[in-house]
Design a protein around this motif. Structure first.
Motif, mmCIF file in Angstrom:
data_model
loop_
_atom_site.group_PDB
_atom_site.id
_atom_site.type_symbol
_atom_site.label_atom_id
_atom_site.label_comp_id
_atom_site.label_asym_id
_atom_site.label_seq_id
_atom_site.Cartn_x
_atom_site.Cartn_y
_atom_site.Cartn_z
ATOM 1 N N ALA A 113 74.370 27.079 -55.096
ATOM 2 C CA ALA A 113 73.705 25.807 -55.364
ATOM 3 C C ALA A 113 72.865 25.370 -54.175
ATOM 4 O O ALA A 113 71.785 24.801 -54.328
ATOM 5 C CB ALA A 113 74.742 24.743 -55.717
ATOM 6 N N ASN A 163 77.311 14.811 -58.809
ATOM 7 C CA ASN A 163 77.706 16.095 -59.406
ATOM 8 C C ASN A 163 77.947 17.186 -58.376
ATOM 9 O O ASN A 163 78.131 18.352 -58.742
ATOM 10 C CB ASN A 163 76.598 16.585 -60.358
ATOM 11 N N TRP A 166 80.910 19.845 -58.556
ATOM 12 C CA TRP A 166 80.775 20.843 -59.625
ATOM 13 C C TRP A 166 79.832 21.957 -59.183
ATOM 14 O O TRP A 166 80.120 23.143 -59.372
ATOM 15 C CB TRP A 166 80.246 20.198 -60.896
ATOM 16 N N TRP A 167 78.713 21.587 -58.582
ATOM 17 C CA TRP A 167 77.741 22.585 -58.161
ATOM 18 C C TRP A 167 78.312 23.489 -57.066
ATOM 19 O O TRP A 167 78.106 24.706 -57.093
ATOM 20 C CB TRP A 167 76.472 21.897 -57.652
ATOM 21 N N THR A 168 78.997 22.920 -56.103
ATOM 22 C CA THR A 168 79.537 23.740 -55.023
ATOM 23 C C THR A 168 80.645 24.672 -55.511
ATOM 24 O O THR A 168 80.928 25.684 -54.874
ATOM 25 C CB THR A 168 80.071 22.866 -53.875
ATOM 26 N N SER A 326 67.956 17.966 -55.732
ATOM 27 C CA SER A 326 68.095 19.295 -55.130
ATOM 28 C C SER A 326 68.525 19.213 -53.670
ATOM 29 O O SER A 326 69.266 20.081 -53.189
ATOM 30 C CB SER A 326 66.770 20.055 -55.243
ATOM 31 N N LEU A 329 72.253 19.048 -53.359
ATOM 32 C CA LEU A 329 72.897 20.349 -53.567
ATOM 33 C C LEU A 329 72.691 21.255 -52.350
ATOM 34 O O LEU A 329 73.546 22.090 -52.040
ATOM 35 C CB LEU A 329 72.316 21.046 -54.802
#
Length: 374
Positions: A113, A163, A166-168, A326, A329
Motif C-alpha cells: 500500500a 482505512n 486495512w491497507w497496511t 494516497s 497509505l
C-alpha cells in the motif's frame, strides 16, 4: 543564472509601511500563539512561516522541479532537494541516534500500500502541480487550483487514515532505519548516487544547481532541523490536514472512534484539543501564512481565475482527494516521506522516492488530456 529570492516588486507592490505591517502581523500571530498555548507552539508558527517564505519566495517546490526533470531533463530543482536532504541528514541522523526517545525520525515500513500510495500521489501531484507543502503554498498564494484542491486533500487524508490499518494489512516489511555513522554514510552515498545519475541524464548546459536553489535548500534544511528540535519530530504535512478534516467530521456528528487510526486515544485527544497544540497543524498554517506574506509583499495576490474546462476542475477535485488518501497509505508526501524520511534514515523514504517519481512521469502525461495544457 542566479535569481533573487523575492523578485523585484511589481508596479502594484505595497508600500514599505504596508510591508512592515505584514511582517509585524506575522510576528504578532506567533507571539499570540506563544502566549496562549506556550513558547514551543509560537516557535512552530515561526518555523512554518519560514517554510512558506522559503518555498514561495525562492519558487522552490517539489512538483515543478520533478516535472522539469521528466520533461526537460533539467535537474536543478531535484539537485536542490537532494542537497537539502543531505544537509538535514548530516545533523539529524547523528542527533536522533544520540537523543533517545525525546526525538523521533520519520520512520515507516515499506509495503504494498505504501508503494502504491506513493505512485498515485506522484501522479496526482503533477495533475495539480502541487504536493502536500505545494498545495498549502499554492492556496496561500491565491492559486485557484490550490484553493480548490486543498480541502479535498484534507478529506482524502482523513479517509485514508480511517482505512489505513486495512491497507497496511496487505503486507509490509519491518521498519528499517539507517542509524549512526554507518547509516549517515549510506544515506549520503545514496543521495550522491542519485545526484550523479540525474547529472548524467541532463544536457551539459543544465548540469548545475541554480544559486537560488542552493539558498533555498539551505534555508529549508535549517527550518527542517529546527522543526525536529522544537517539535520533537521531523517536518510533516499530511497528518495535520487529516486532523482538520477529522475535526470537521466530529463537528458534523460523524464518528471517528470506529477507525483503528482515529480511534486511538492519542488521536482522539488531538481531535478534541485546539489545533494550536498540534505541531503539524501549526507548521501547515505557517506555510499558508508564509506564502501569503510573500505574495502580498510582491503585490501579486490578485490572480485571474485560470481558464480551464470543467473536466480540469473536476480533475482538480479528484486529484486533491487522491493526494490526501494516497499520502496516508504512503506514510507521507514529498515532505513527510521523501524529504523527512530519507533525511532521518528511513528506508521507506527511498521507496517512496522511486514510486513517487514513477507516478510523476505518469501524471505529466495525464495532465494535458485532463484539460490543464502542457
Amino acid at each position: 543564472m542566479a535569481s533573487p529570492a523575492i523578485p523585484a516588486p511589481q508596479s502594484g507592490a505595497p508600500s514599505t509601511g504596508i510591508r512592515a505591517a505584514l511582517v509585524a502581523a506575522a510576528l504578532a500571530v506567533a507571539l499570540a500563539v506563544g502566549l496562549m498555548v506556550g513558547v514551543r507552539y509560537g516557535l512552530l508558527i515561526l518555523i512554518g512561516l519560514g517554510f512558506g517564505i522559503t518555498l514561495e519566495g525562492f519558487r522552490f517546490g517539489f512538483a515543478g522541479p520533478w516535472r522539469r526533470m521528466i520533461t526537460e531533463r533539467d535537474p536543478g530543482g531535484l539537485l536542490g532537494h537532494l542537497l537539502a536532504i543531505a544537509l538535514v541528514a548530516v545533523v539529524a541522523i547523528p542527533l536522533l541516534s544520540a537523543s533517545g526517545p525525546e526525538l523521533i525520525g520519520a520512520h515507516a515500513p515499506v509495503g504494498l500500500a505504501m508503494i502504491g500510495g506513493a505512485f498515485v500521489f506522484g501522479a496526482a501531484m503533477q495533475v495539480v502541480l502541487g504536493c502536500g507543502s505545494g498545495s498549502l503554498v499554492n492556496a496561500g498564494s491565491g492559486n485557484a487550483v490550490g484553493v480548490v484542491a486543498l480541502p479535498f486533500f484534507a478529506i482524502g487524508s482523513f479517509l485514508g487514515a480511517y482505512n489505513l490499518v486495512w491497507w497496511t494489512s496487505l503486507g509490509s516489511l519491518p521498519v528499517v532505519a539507517l542509524e549512526g555513522t554507518g547509516g549517515l554514510a549510506i544515506t549520503l552515498a545514496g543521495l550522491a548516487a542519485v545526484a550523479a545519475f540525474v547529472l548524467w541524464l541532463a544536457p551539459a548546459e543544465l548540469r548545475r544547481i541554480p544559486r537560488r536553489y542552493v539558498w533555498a535548500a539551505t534555508f529549508l534544511a535549517l527550518f527542517a532541523l529546527l522543526n525536529i528540535v522544537v517539535a520533537g519530530q521531523p517536518w510533516g504535512v499530511v497528518y495535520g490536514l487529516g486532523l482538520w478534516a477529522a475535526k470537521g467530521a466530529t463537528a458534523l456528528g460523524i464518528p471517528t472512534e470506529p477507525s483503528a487510526f482515529w480511534g486511538l486515544p492519542a488521536n482522539q485527544a488531538r481531535i478534541a484539543e485546539s489545533l494550536l497544540t498540534d505541531v503539524t497543524s501549526l507548521t501547515n498554517l505557517g506555510l499558508i501564512g508564509g506564502a501569503l506574506l510573500v505574495t502580498v509583499w510582491r503585490g501579486d495576490l490578485t490572480k485571474a481565475l485560470p481558464q480551464m474546462p470543467a473536466r480540469a476542475w473536476a480533475a482538480t477535485i479528484v486529484a486533491g482527494f487522491l493526494l490526501g488518501y494516497s499520502s496516508r497509505l504512503a506514510f507521507g508526501c514529498n515532505v513527510g516521506a521523501f524529504f523527512s524520511g530519507i533525511s532521518t534514515g528511513s528506508l521507506h523514504g527511498w521507496a517512496w522516492f522511486a514510486a513517487g517519481f514513477a507516478g510523476s512521469a505518469v501524471g505529466v502525461k495525464l495532465r494535458p488530456g485532463l484539460g490543464f495544457g502542457g
